[in-house]
Design a protein around this motif. Sequence first.
Motif, PDB file in Angstrom:
ATOM      1  N   ALA A   1     -10.050 -94.823 -95.676  1.00 37.44           N
ATOM      2  CA  ALA A   1     -10.500 -94.446 -97.019  1.00 37.44           C
ATOM      3  C   ALA A   1     -10.137 -95.487 -98.063  1.00 37.44           C
ATOM      4  O   ALA A   1     -10.207 -95.216 -99.268  1.00 37.44           O
ATOM      5  N   GLY A   2      -9.752 -96.667 -97.632  1.00 39.87           N
ATOM      6  CA  GLY A   2      -9.436 -97.731 -98.567  1.00 39.87           C
ATOM      7  C   GLY A   2      -8.055 -97.645 -99.169  1.00 39.87           C
ATOM      8  O   GLY A   2      -7.773 -98.323-100.161  1.00 39.87           O
ATOM      9  N   GLY A   3      -7.182 -96.832 -98.569  1.00 35.70           N
ATOM     10  CA  GLY A   3      -5.818 -96.728 -99.074  1.00 35.70           C
ATOM     11  C   GLY A   3      -4.945 -97.878 -98.581  1.00 35.70           C
ATOM     12  O   GLY A   3      -5.439 -98.933 -98.144  1.00 35.70           O
ATOM     13  N   SER A   4      -3.638 -97.690 -98.635  1.00 41.94           N
ATOM     14  CA  SER A   4      -2.715 -98.742 -98.206  1.00 41.94           C
ATOM     15  C   SER A   4      -2.788 -98.916 -96.699  1.00 41.94           C
ATOM     16  O   SER A   4      -3.037 -97.969 -95.948  1.00 41.94           O
ATOM     17  N   ASN A   5      -2.596-100.155 -96.277  1.00 38.12           N
ATOM     18  CA  ASN A   5      -2.691-100.503 -94.863  1.00 38.12           C
ATOM     19  C   ASN A   5      -1.290-100.733 -94.299  1.00 38.12           C
ATOM     20  O   ASN A   5      -0.650-101.738 -94.626  1.00 38.12           O
ATOM     21  N   PRO A   6      -0.776 -99.811 -93.490  1.00 37.75           N
ATOM     22  CA  PRO A   6       0.600 -99.967 -92.993  1.00 37.75           C
ATOM     23  C   PRO A   6       0.720-101.104 -91.990  1.00 37.75           C
ATOM     24  O   PRO A   6      -0.220-101.433 -91.260  1.00 37.75           O
ATOM     25  N   THR A   7       1.888-101.721 -91.986  1.00 43.73           N
ATOM     26  CA  THR A   7       2.195-102.780 -91.024  1.00 43.73           C
ATOM     27  C   THR A   7       2.698-102.154 -89.733  1.00 43.73           C
ATOM     28  O   THR A   7       3.688-101.414 -89.738  1.00 43.73           O
ATOM     29  N   PHE A   8       2.012-102.433 -88.628  1.00 46.00           N
ATOM     30  CA  PHE A   8       2.494-101.957 -87.341  1.00 46.00           C
ATOM     31  C   PHE A   8       3.665-102.812 -86.865  1.00 46.00           C
ATOM     32  O   PHE A   8       4.628-102.308 -86.316  1.00 46.00           O
ATOM     33  N   ARG A   9       3.538-104.159 -87.064  1.00 43.16           N
ATOM     34  CA  ARG A   9       4.648-105.053 -86.727  1.00 43.16           C
ATOM     35  C   ARG A   9       4.361-106.423 -87.305  1.00 43.16           C
ATOM     36  O   ARG A   9       3.213-106.878 -87.338  1.00 43.16           O
TER      37      ARG A   9
ATOM     38  N   ASP B   1     -10.299-100.007 -88.088  1.00 40.87           N
ATOM     39  CA  ASP B   1     -10.056-101.435 -87.904  1.00 40.87           C
ATOM     40  C   ASP B   1      -8.566-101.720 -87.806  1.00 40.87           C
ATOM     41  O   ASP B   1      -7.731-101.008 -88.379  1.00 40.87           O
ATOM     42  N   VAL B   2      -8.280-102.813 -87.079  1.00 42.36           N
ATOM     43  CA  VAL B   2      -6.928-103.357 -86.999  1.00 42.36           C
ATOM     44  C   VAL B   2      -7.024-104.841 -87.298  1.00 42.36           C
ATOM     45  O   VAL B   2      -7.876-105.542 -86.722  1.00 42.36           O
ATOM     46  N   HIS B   3      -6.213-105.350 -88.208  1.00 38.18           N
ATOM     47  CA  HIS B   3      -6.204-106.767 -88.542  1.00 38.18           C
ATOM     48  C   HIS B   3      -4.943-107.415 -87.965  1.00 38.18           C
ATOM     49  O   HIS B   3      -3.836-106.892 -88.131  1.00 38.18           O
ATOM     50  N   VAL B   4      -5.180-108.567 -87.294  1.00 33.73           N
ATOM     51  CA  VAL B   4      -4.079-109.324 -86.716  1.00 33.73           C
ATOM     52  C   VAL B   4      -4.050-110.690 -87.393  1.00 33.73           C
ATOM     53  O   VAL B   4      -5.062-111.420 -87.385  1.00 33.73           O
ATOM     54  N   TYR B   5      -2.935-111.032 -88.002  1.00 28.87           N
ATOM     55  CA  TYR B   5      -2.767-112.320 -88.663  1.00 28.87           C
ATOM     56  C   TYR B   5      -1.812-113.178 -87.851  1.00 28.87           C
ATOM     57  O   TYR B   5      -0.688-112.757 -87.546  1.00 28.87           O
ATOM     58  N   ILE B   6      -2.307-114.425 -87.508  1.00 31.17           N
ATOM     59  CA  ILE B   6      -1.476-115.401 -86.791  1.00 31.17           C
ATOM     60  C   ILE B   6      -1.300-116.589 -87.707  1.00 31.17           C
ATOM     61  O   ILE B   6      -2.281-117.296 -88.031  1.00 31.17           O
ATOM     62  N   ASP B   7      -0.101-116.802 -88.180  1.00 34.12           N
ATOM     63  CA  ASP B   7       0.217-117.873 -89.138  1.00 34.12           C
ATOM     64  C   ASP B   7      -0.709-117.813 -90.354  1.00 34.12           C
ATOM     65  O   ASP B   7      -1.191-118.835 -90.856  1.00 34.12           O
ATOM     66  N   GLY B   8      -0.985-116.592 -90.811  1.00 26.21           N
ATOM     67  CA  GLY B   8      -1.785-116.398 -92.014  1.00 26.21           C
ATOM     68  C   GLY B   8      -3.273-116.297 -91.791  1.00 26.21           C
ATOM     69  O   GLY B   8      -4.006-115.906 -92.700  1.00 26.21           O
ATOM     70  N   ALA B   9      -3.748-116.611 -90.614  1.00 27.32           N
ATOM     71  CA  ALA B   9      -5.183-116.542 -90.322  1.00 27.32           C
ATOM     72  C   ALA B   9      -5.493-115.179 -89.710  1.00 27.32           C
ATOM     73  O   ALA B   9      -4.933-114.809 -88.681  1.00 27.32           O
ATOM     74  N   GLY B  10      -6.401-114.404 -90.369  1.00 29.91           N
ATOM     75  CA  GLY B  10      -6.664-113.045 -89.945  1.00 29.91           C
ATOM     76  C   GLY B  10      -7.789-112.921 -88.930  1.00 29.91           C
ATOM     77  O   GLY B  10      -8.750-113.694 -88.940  1.00 29.91           O
TER      78      GLY B  10
ATOM     79  N   VAL C   1       3.263-113.540 -86.433  1.00 28.17           N
ATOM     80  CA  VAL C   1       2.178-112.632 -86.061  1.00 28.17           C
ATOM     81  C   VAL C   1       2.413-111.290 -86.756  1.00 28.17           C
ATOM     82  O   VAL C   1       3.505-110.712 -86.645  1.00 28.17           O
ATOM     83  N   CYS C   2       1.376-110.797 -87.474  1.00 25.22           N
ATOM     84  CA  CYS C   2       1.454-109.512 -88.159  1.00 25.22           C
ATOM     85  C   CYS C   2       0.238-108.668 -87.788  1.00 25.22           C
ATOM     86  O   CYS C   2      -0.883-109.180 -87.725  1.00 25.22           O
ATOM     87  N   VAL C   3       0.491-107.351 -87.544  1.00 26.09           N
ATOM     88  CA  VAL C   3      -0.575-106.426 -87.160  1.00 26.09           C
ATOM     89  C   VAL C   3      -0.607-105.290 -88.177  1.00 26.09           C
ATOM     90  O   VAL C   3       0.429-104.665 -88.453  1.00 26.09           O
TER      91      VAL C   3
ATOM     92  N   GLY D   1       0.614 -97.744 -82.362  1.00 24.92           N
ATOM     93  CA  GLY D   1       1.720 -98.344 -81.642  1.00 24.92           C
ATOM     94  C   GLY D   1       1.272 -99.592 -80.914  1.00 24.92           C
ATOM     95  O   GLY D   1       0.082 -99.777 -80.623  1.00 24.92           O
ATOM     96  N   LEU D   2       2.216-100.473 -80.662  1.00 25.16           N
ATOM     97  CA  LEU D   2       1.946-101.728 -79.961  1.00 25.16           C
ATOM     98  C   LEU D   2       2.526-101.654 -78.559  1.00 25.16           C
ATOM     99  O   LEU D   2       3.707-101.367 -78.379  1.00 25.16           O
ATOM    100  N   ASP D   3       1.676-101.892 -77.557  1.00 26.15           N
ATOM    101  CA  ASP D   3       2.133-101.934 -76.178  1.00 26.15           C
ATOM    102  C   ASP D   3       2.535-103.345 -75.781  1.00 26.15           C
ATOM    103  O   ASP D   3       3.457-103.543 -74.995  1.00 26.15           O
ATOM    104  N   THR D   4       1.791-104.339 -76.309  1.00 26.11           N
ATOM    105  CA  THR D   4       2.067-105.745 -76.005  1.00 26.11           C
ATOM    106  C   THR D   4       2.121-106.519 -77.306  1.00 26.11           C
ATOM    107  O   THR D   4       1.237-106.382 -78.164  1.00 26.11           O
ATOM    108  N   PHE D   5       3.140-107.345 -77.478  1.00 19.24           N
ATOM    109  CA  PHE D   5       3.290-108.193 -78.658  1.00 19.24           C
ATOM    110  C   PHE D   5       4.129-109.375 -78.203  1.00 19.24           C
ATOM    111  O   PHE D   5       5.351-109.377 -78.339  1.00 19.24           O
ATOM    112  N   THR D   6       3.452-110.398 -77.637  1.00 19.28           N
ATOM    113  CA  THR D   6       4.230-111.432 -76.962  1.00 19.28           C
ATOM    114  C   THR D   6       3.490-112.758 -76.930  1.00 19.28           C
ATOM    115  O   THR D   6       2.259-112.823 -77.067  1.00 19.28           O
ATOM    116  N   GLY D   7       4.258-113.795 -76.742  1.00 19.57           N
ATOM    117  CA  GLY D   7       3.691-115.108 -76.521  1.00 19.57           C
ATOM    118  C   GLY D   7       3.650-115.436 -75.044  1.00 19.57           C
ATOM    119  O   GLY D   7       4.489-114.966 -74.272  1.00 19.57           O
ATOM    120  N   THR D   8       2.647-116.218 -74.636  1.00 17.56           N
ATOM    121  CA  THR D   8       2.530-116.675 -73.258  1.00 17.56           C
ATOM    122  C   THR D   8       2.679-118.187 -73.238  1.00 17.56           C
ATOM    123  O   THR D   8       2.990-118.809 -74.263  1.00 17.56           O
TER     124      THR D   8
END
Length: 689
Positions: free
Chosen positions: A571-579, A516-525, A563-565, A489-496
């Motif tokens: 185990a190398g399976g599918s990686n769900p999108t949190f947001r 691991d958690v991957h965060v992509y900002i404008d395509g950059a991970g 922004v995508c999280v 879950g995401l507690d904070t997902f915001t711009g400042t």
Amino acid sequence: MKKVIAAFASVLMLASVLVAVQLAGPTSSQERADALSGSSFQAGNIISDANFYDGDSMSASQVQSFLNGQVGSCTNSGCLRNGRYSLNSHGADAMCGALTGGSSLSAADIITRVGRACSISPKVILVTLQKEQALVTSRGPSAAVLERAMGYACPDNAQGRCDPAYAGVGNQVYWAAWQWKRYGNPSGTSNYFTWFAPGGTRQIQYNVPTSCGTKGVAVQNKATAALYYYTPYTPNTAALNNLYGTGDGCSAYGNRNFWRMYSDWFGSPTASAKPIGALDAVVGGGDVVTVRGWTIDPTAPGSSSSVHVYVDSAAKKVVADQTRSDVGRAHPGAGSAHGYSADVPAAPGSHKVCVYAVSVDGARNTTLGCKTVTVVSASPFGRVDSAQAVPGGIRVRGWAIDADQQKPAISVRVVAGGKTTTLRADKVRSDVGRVYPAAGSGHGFDAVVPGVDGTQDVTVTGVNTGKGIDKQLGATASVRVPAARPDGGLDTFTGTATGITVSGWAIDGKTTNPIDVHVYIDGAGRRLVANQTRSDIGRIFPAYGAAHGFSLTATAAPGPHQVCVYGIDSAGGSNPTFRCDTVQVGNAPRGGLDAVTATSGGVAVRGWAWDADTTAVVPVDVYVDGRGARLQANGLRADVAKAYPAAGRNRGFSGTVAAASGKHDVCVYAIDANGGANTTLGCRTVTVP
């Protein structure tokens, strides 16, 4: 006025015995109670005061249900089942309380309103409506019959004529009830009615002709006296010998029929208001006390009442609605649905068991009996030490022993998320063996059972192997199981003003390790490890620990950013999108709308606007009925500079937007410099001349 009432009352004393003669036989819809015999009729105690003056003996819905049961369908609108009648309102007096009437009331409403106001049982009113005019079972009564519904003000010596001042169902029911109360000489009235007064032997005629003779009757209560004032004749032997038919030329039937109809419909009119019944058995068993018996509420014999079973001080309510044909045969007016039986849980040992019959309205009770019994422990017992989510499902730990077969290991049934798993409680638990040496130590269980994703109830039940019953071990546990893929879950997902902040938690149900958690900002991970301490997550998933939090603060230029999280599968399976969403970096425009004014040919607006993300002039869009015009906030506003020094002095706007004569909706917006959300400065409605 009192003299007039008293004089008229003496005439009313001669109520409609001749009408009663016509109703001597049973009606088509009335069940005949074969157990009822004329020998049971007590001339001096036709009905008890408790039953006669019980104005709350039936509710309007109960009266309506009773009427529905007497008539399957009606042939005209006068039928009591579905007719509508008028009832006058009355103030309170010595006989009745205040009564609110109406112009279109059901018979059930009239009967219960009058019953409550005058403290006369609706059952008494229903029986009188039947004995006087057969109205309860009539499918299509005539207007003439309805006018004299209760036979009130219709004396026998008036050749069938009635006083029209008291005509109609509402009038008849009210004044009959009022008169019954008046017969008791209540406080505030004269002591006029004395010739049938209870407490002495009264000579009561058998019929209108004095040649038929009289009978000495020891009148025992006010209710019986009231019936004789209303219908001043007592049935002779011939009338009582043919209870559902006719007697001889000197037979009168009014009070006989009242007693007979009341008995058939509602049980004995002289029975105690308390419930009756029996306690057939009280047996102590394995962890339970079993009770059996029957009960009837004489005031509502057609309804199933209840019993309260007390095992020591613990009570259980049991509805007495089981079929008991023997009870039905003994009490034909009540039916057979009055039996009860119940198993009441009880701890091993000696217990005092008492059973009370409770009336339908809950106001009265009768002790059916008490008995001391011994309860044995014949069921499994034990404990669930823990139930928590682990990789692969839910781990449950505990122990269980069958009380009457202690040595052999028993099974436990685990239900989690709707899935049932059976385990063998045969693992060594030395702590259990020390407490229960006779049982030994081989009674533990510890296993992982299947679960489903999400929060679920987990119950563990010891499976009985001898006497007794299966027993749940401890309370039901609520366990949240993480998905067998990344969950979080995401507690904070915001711009400042200067960047982007993302924080939350992530867990993979297949492992207790951080993922691991991957965060992509404008395509950059950017790769994060969800290993920060989150005590709240540790409490929810104790077997997984608390190290599953993550956070990121990244610098970004003003404006919108994608922004995508993602949670990364262990185990190398599918990686769900949190947001995955657009985040706005920078400040939204500020401003104020000072005025929106209608002018000749248009709308004048005035205000100020400033965007902290730029030194440029802020555009302001003015929409009149959805059509936009742009202004520039570059006018002198010293007050804005004073409040926001960084804004400077030139942040005001003003202008006139063309608009035709008439009413217009006007909205004004400050335009964001970075393409983000525009700020609404205000909306107004104006009328252009």
